[in-house]
Motif scaffolding. Structure first.
Motif, PDB file in Angstrom:
ATOM      1  N   PRO A 208       0.791  -1.231   0.000  1.00  0.00           N
ATOM      2  CA  PRO A 208       0.000   0.000   0.000  1.00  0.00           C
ATOM      3  C   PRO A 208       0.825   1.283   0.000  1.00  0.00           C
ATOM      4  CG  PRO A 208      -0.947  -1.587   1.530  1.00  0.00           C
ATOM      5  CD  PRO A 208       0.351  -2.173   1.041  1.00  0.00           C
ATOM      6  N   GLU A 209       1.943   1.302   0.725  1.00  0.00           N
ATOM      7  CA  GLU A 209       2.753   2.529   0.779  1.00  0.00           C
ATOM      8  C   GLU A 209       3.393   2.870  -0.564  1.00  0.00           C
ATOM      9  OE1 GLU A 209       5.369  -0.848   2.389  1.00  0.00           O
ATOM     10  OE2 GLU A 209       3.296  -0.221   2.649  1.00  0.00           O
TER      11      GLU A 209
ATOM     12  N   TYR B 184       1.871   2.945  -3.401  1.00  0.00           N
ATOM     13  CA  TYR B 184       0.925   3.677  -4.237  1.00  0.00           C
ATOM     14  C   TYR B 184       1.051   5.190  -4.057  1.00  0.00           C
ATOM     15  CZ  TYR B 184      -0.880  -0.931  -5.086  1.00  0.00           C
ATOM     16  OH  TYR B 184      -0.980  -2.252  -5.442  1.00  0.00           O
ATOM     17  N   GLU B 185       1.419   5.613  -2.880  1.00  0.00           N
ATOM     18  CA  GLU B 185       1.658   7.047  -2.666  1.00  0.00           C
ATOM     19  C   GLU B 185       3.107   7.398  -2.977  1.00  0.00           C
ATOM     20  OE1 GLU B 185       1.056  10.909  -2.235  1.00  0.00           O
ATOM     21  OE2 GLU B 185      -0.498   9.387  -2.306  1.00  0.00           O
ATOM     22  N   ARG B 186       4.002   6.593  -2.486  1.00  0.00           N
ATOM     23  CA  ARG B 186       5.441   6.873  -2.648  1.00  0.00           C
ATOM     24  C   ARG B 186       5.871   6.942  -4.116  1.00  0.00           C
ATOM     25  NH1 ARG B 186      10.086   3.203   0.299  1.00  0.00           N
ATOM     26  NH2 ARG B 186      11.887   4.457  -0.304  1.00  0.00           N
TER      27      ARG B 186
ATOM     28  N   ARG C  47       3.606   7.140  -6.808  1.00  0.00           N
ATOM     29  CA  ARG C  47       2.373   7.462  -7.539  1.00  0.00           C
ATOM     30  C   ARG C  47       2.630   7.855  -8.987  1.00  0.00           C
ATOM     31  NH1 ARG C  47       0.402  12.534  -7.122  1.00  0.00           N
ATOM     32  NH2 ARG C  47       1.469  12.709  -5.137  1.00  0.00           N
TER      33      ARG C  47
END
Length: 157
Positions: free
Chosen positions: A110-111, A113-115, A117
């Motif tokens: 999950p991390e 997807y932001e890191r 993006r």
């Protein structure tokens, strides 16, 4: 240095990894496995899918993502995900780049997807029922686009 690199983050199915290993040998691509692995590298299903290609594989195994990053500072990476917005057709694959794939059951952590993006890349799927493609198929699709682009660059020079 190999022209391209495939990275499997925490792969779970030995047959997929064996098939991807065979793909890597056939395309002069390096395979990177980031633990935890859902199988042993000695597993018979891995060797069966990789057939007699496995001993010729350029393989690196990392204990975790941080170890992988430390070994490849500044690497150009694309993260293949159903959550991406940019098609794999629309990104450049420079020599030496890394194409990162997540687990068969849950994709990337999950991390990521932001890191990462802006580096998420999508394989478009138009069927009515889909979650994602088989990992070995997805790796083949993206790697062959990278190889196509490389060939086009070479022809243009």
């Amino acid at each position: 240095m190999k022209p391209f690199n495939l990275v499997l983050f925490a792969p779970e199915i030995p047959q997929n990894t064996g098939t991807i290993g065979r793909l890597c040998v056939s395309t002069d691509t390096k395979l990177h496995l980031v633990k935890p692995l859902g199988f042993s590298l000695d597993e018979k299903h891995l060797k069966r899918a990789g057939m007699d290609y496995w001993p010729h594989l350029d393989l690196a195994v990392y204990e975790n993502w941080e170890e992988f990053l430390a070994a490849h500072p500044g690497a150009v990476m694309h993260f293949i995900s159903t959550k991406g917005e940019t098609s794999y057709w629309d990104v450049p694959y420079p020599e030496g780049c890394y194409m990162v794939f997540g687990r068969e059951s849950s994709g990337l952590p999950p991390e990521f997807y932001e890191r990462y993006r802006k580096r998420l890349v999508l394989i478009p799927m138009e069927g009515k029922f889909h979650r994602s493609l088989n990992l070995a198929n997805a790796a083949s699709i993206v790697l062959y686009e990278a190889l196509r682009q490389r060939r086009c660059r070479a022809a243009a020079n």
